[in-house]
Design a protein around this motif. Structure first.
Motif, PDB file in Angstrom:
ATOM      1  N   TYR A  42       0.803  -1.230   0.000  1.00 57.23           N
ATOM      2  CA  TYR A  42       0.000   0.000   0.000  1.00 57.23           C
ATOM      3  C   TYR A  42       0.830   1.271   0.000  1.00 57.23           C
ATOM      4  CZ  TYR A  42       1.086   1.124   4.871  1.00 57.23           C
ATOM      5  OH  TYR A  42       1.752   1.472   6.023  1.00 57.23           O
ATOM      6  N   TYR A  43       2.042   1.237   0.577  1.00 55.17           N
ATOM      7  CA  TYR A  43       2.807   2.467   0.804  1.00 55.17           C
ATOM      8  C   TYR A  43       3.490   2.892  -0.494  1.00 55.17           C
ATOM      9  CZ  TYR A  43       5.891   5.777   3.178  1.00 55.17           C
ATOM     10  OH  TYR A  43       6.560   6.918   3.579  1.00 55.17           O
ATOM     11  N   GLY A  44       3.156   4.092  -0.963  1.00 55.86           N
ATOM     12  CA  GLY A  44       3.554   4.543  -2.296  1.00 55.86           C
ATOM     13  C   GLY A  44       5.016   4.377  -2.646  1.00 55.86           C
ATOM     14  N   ASP A  45       5.919   4.860  -1.784  1.00 57.78           N
ATOM     15  CA  ASP A  45       7.348   4.782  -2.094  1.00 57.78           C
ATOM     16  C   ASP A  45       7.817   3.340  -2.208  1.00 57.78           C
ATOM     17  OD1 ASP A  45       7.524   7.495  -2.167  1.00 57.78           O
ATOM     18  OD2 ASP A  45       8.537   7.740  -0.258  1.00 57.78           O
ATOM     19  N   GLU A  46       7.388   2.501  -1.280  1.00 59.60           N
ATOM     20  CA  GLU A  46       7.773   1.085  -1.348  1.00 59.60           C
ATOM     21  C   GLU A  46       7.290   0.449  -2.647  1.00 59.60           C
ATOM     22  OE1 GLU A  46       8.041  -0.917   3.052  1.00 59.60           O
ATOM     23  OE2 GLU A  46       6.045  -0.400   2.316  1.00 59.60           O
ATOM     24  N   MET A  47       6.102   0.821  -3.078  1.00 62.67           N
ATOM     25  CA  MET A  47       5.549   0.246  -4.303  1.00 62.67           C
ATOM     26  C   MET A  47       6.382   0.649  -5.524  1.00 62.67           C
ATOM     27  SD  MET A  47       3.098  -1.510  -3.055  1.00 62.67           S
ATOM     28  CE  MET A  47       4.174  -1.688  -1.617  1.00 62.67           C
ATOM     29  N   ILE A  48       6.843   1.903  -5.533  1.00 57.97           N
ATOM     30  CA  ILE A  48       7.716   2.354  -6.619  1.00 57.97           C
ATOM     31  C   ILE A  48       9.030   1.587  -6.581  1.00 57.97           C
ATOM     32  CG2 ILE A  48       9.054   4.309  -7.502  1.00 57.97           C
ATOM     33  CD1 ILE A  48       6.738   6.135  -6.640  1.00 57.97           C
ATOM     34  N   TYR A  49       9.603   1.418  -5.384  1.00 58.42           N
ATOM     35  CA  TYR A  49      10.867   0.679  -5.265  1.00 58.42           C
ATOM     36  C   TYR A  49      10.711  -0.749  -5.787  1.00 58.42           C
ATOM     37  CZ  TYR A  49      11.735   4.417  -1.822  1.00 58.42           C
ATOM     38  OH  TYR A  49      11.855   5.628  -1.178  1.00 58.42           O
ATOM     39  N   LEU A  50       9.608  -1.411  -5.400  1.00 54.73           N
ATOM     40  CA  LEU A  50       9.391  -2.794  -5.826  1.00 54.73           C
ATOM     41  C   LEU A  50       9.142  -2.878  -7.330  1.00 54.73           C
ATOM     42  CD1 LEU A  50       7.186  -4.061  -2.861  1.00 54.73           C
ATOM     43  CD2 LEU A  50       9.474  -4.900  -3.457  1.00 54.73           C
ATOM     44  N   THR A  51       8.451  -1.897  -7.883  1.00 53.55           N
ATOM     45  CA  THR A  51       8.209  -1.878  -9.328  1.00 53.55           C
ATOM     46  C   THR A  51       9.522  -1.719 -10.087  1.00 53.55           C
ATOM     47  OG1 THR A  51       5.993  -0.951  -9.014  1.00 53.55           O
ATOM     48  CG2 THR A  51       6.991  -0.702 -11.194  1.00 53.55           C
ATOM     49  N   LEU A  52      10.355  -0.788  -9.624  1.00 55.45           N
ATOM     50  CA  LEU A  52      11.656  -0.608 -10.282  1.00 55.45           C
ATOM     51  C   LEU A  52      12.562  -1.810 -10.036  1.00 55.45           C
ATOM     52  CD1 LEU A  52      10.552   2.336 -10.574  1.00 55.45           C
ATOM     53  CD2 LEU A  52      12.934   3.064 -10.390  1.00 55.45           C
ATOM     54  N   GLY A  53      12.431  -2.418  -8.857  1.00 56.86           N
ATOM     55  CA  GLY A  53      13.187  -3.640  -8.582  1.00 56.86           C
ATOM     56  C   GLY A  53      12.788  -4.748  -9.541  1.00 56.86           C
TER      57      GLY A  53
END
Length: 497
Positions: A42-53
């Motif tokens: 749910y947490y926006g920054d983590e989601m971006i990190y995981l997407t880029l990961g």
């Protein structure tokens, strides 16, 4: 000979083995972090990190083929983790090691004051763990403090050439998580300069500083070499470095105001830091090593944390090490420093109030998890208590996975787009994974052109997302809507293969 070797090993183990009280604090931290392993996506920054990961895992080059504006280490860790639970588990063990390093630093600064060590480590451990400052969430700040503490420890304990080089590399690692880590590099250098008494001392400090700088710059230079070999050096420089310059003043007024007015808060903060360092230099003969280091560190880290003027709680994690040391001095010192500690400490609440820093409730967070763990709440009740859009996001991602292959590109439009990408393990057909990336660094017409020229397998319009001019023409011509009563979003599937 064998007996002497065993004795040396025993002495070494005794030196590094934490006392029972450190183990007890670490055990509490371990327990307090367990709920974080069960949180939803749910947490926006983590989601971006995981997407880029995920993009890295699929062979895409950061910055040129998939975009965000932080240095690469946070995304590389996400690539290693592969999912949120493992990402949080990496953070858990990273912080246990960080607590151990911080304890070693307290031993150097409070050599004969075990109570001060206990207070500092306790404050540090809990402030970097509890939801109050988003301690349970993966953010660059919580990763960068570990290498920063290690570097400062090495420079204070025994500044040999080897230790200075390791410290420089550690600072580089911190900066490759997030650039504001560089503001912690001067802490020990300023301390050395404050205590310099003659030109010989200055020469030694210059030599050490040059060595430290070279050791710091080489790992960062190597990242530029790597991206240059992948034709992405300019994209890397612009995204991870240049874009952060504009970010610093983005909440300090609009572009129509003058440079001086827009950046006045930055100049004021710089003036406060400079004034504080001058006062510390004047009074240095009456101040202890621990007080000087803690006060200098608080000034530099608070400057870094408030640089953008944004009120995100995790920014303050960079201040926690120095804050913890000063609290220990306030609580345990028997000298006048106990009163003096109040002065630098008072800057923290002033900053919190002035910038209206957010905070997150701690007790409801654990109450929610206990209710879930004891069966009083279902999984969806637990998830939705954390974020109300969770169930819809999960159902949307599930439908995406059922109607597309891993290699298919999916365009998601809306605030929750990074969450959908992370949950579904799908990648966007453009380099931007968040709606604000598109509006800030591209444009909606350019996005529609890209989608028209290279249509993705699915186009997902999340509930409440703003209309994209011209997109309906493409949808009605090339796509058919997939209906599903479990989701509020629109999912459009490409008609031709």
């Amino acid at each position: 000979m064998k007996y002497l070797m065993l004795k040396k090993i025993d002495r070494f183990i005794a030196k590094i083995e934490p006392p029972n009280w450190v183990l007890l604090i670490s055990s509490f931290v371990f327990l307090l972090r367990i709920p974080s392993l069960f949180e939803p996506y749910y947490y926006g920054d983590e989601m971006i990190y995981l997407t880029l990961g995920n993009a890295v895992r699929n062979g895409l080059t950061l910055y040129s083929q998939i975009h965000d504006n932080k240095p690469p280490l946070i995304y590389i860790l996400a690539a290693v983790a592969g999912n949120l639970a493992i990402y949080r588990a990496i953070l858990l063990f990273w912080m246990l090691v960080t607590i151990a390093i911080f304890w070693h630093l307290t031993k150097v600064l409070f050599e004969k004051n075990v109570r001060a060590q206990q207070v500092a480590v306790t404050i540090f451990a809990f402030l970097t763990t509890l939801p109050l400052l988003e301690g349970q969430i993966v953010n660059a700040e919580i990763f960068l403090i570990g290498p920063t503490i290690l570097a400062i420890l090495l420079l204070l304990k025994d500044p040999t050439k080897k230790h200075i080089i390791i410290a420089g590399v550690a600072f580089a690692v911190a900066a490759l998580f997030k650039i504001p880590a560089v503001f912690d590099i001067p802490v020990v250098i300023i301390y050395w300069l404050i205590n310099a008494v003659n030109s010989k001392d200055i020469k030694i400090i210059i030599k050490r500083t040059v060595t430290l700088f070279i050791a710091f710059i080489i790992p960062i230079a190597l990242t530029f070499v790597w991206y240059a070999l992948h034709n992405a050096a300019l994209d890397y420089f612009k995204a991870a470095f240049l874009e952060n310059i504009g970010y610093l003043s983005s909440w300090s007024g609009n572009n129509q105001t003058s440079f001086v007015v827009r950046n006045a808060p930055l100049f004021i903060k710089g003036g406060i830091v400079l004034l504080g360092l001058i006062i510390l230099r004047i009074k240095s003969s009456k101040l202890s090593k621990s007080f000087l280091i803690a006060a200098i560190w608080l000034l530099t880290s608070l400057f870094a944390a408030t640089l953008s003027g944004r009120p995100y709680p995790h920014y303050m994690i960079q201040v926690v090490p120095a804050f913890s040391l000063l609290i220990a001095i306030l609580v345990t010192s028997q000298k006048f420093e106990q009163v003096l500690a109040i002065i630098p400490l008072s800057l923290v609440p002033l900053a919190l109030v002035y910038y209206h820093f957010w905070y997150y409730p701690t007790f409801p967070y654990y109450e929610n998890f206990i209710s879930f763990a004891t069966g009083q709440e279902s999984k969806w009740q637990y998830f939705n208590n954390i974020d109300k859009s969770t169930e819809d996001n999960y159902n949307t991602a599930k439908l995406i996975m059922l109607t597309s292959a891993n290699s298919d590109k999916v365009f998601v439009w809306g605030e929750e787009a990074p969450t959908i990408y992370a949950l579904s393990h799908r990648l966007p057909p453009i380099k931007y994974a968040a709606d604000y990336h598109i509006t800030d660094f591209s444009s909606l017409p350019a996005t529609v052109d890209t989608l028209s020229n290279n249509p993705p397998k699915l186009i997902v319009l999340l509930h409440g997302s703003p209309e994209i001019p011209g997109l309906n023409i493409l949808l009605n011509k090339e796509y058919a809507q997939i209906s599903n009563s479990e989701i509020n979003s629109q999912i459009w599937k490409l008609l031709k293969n």
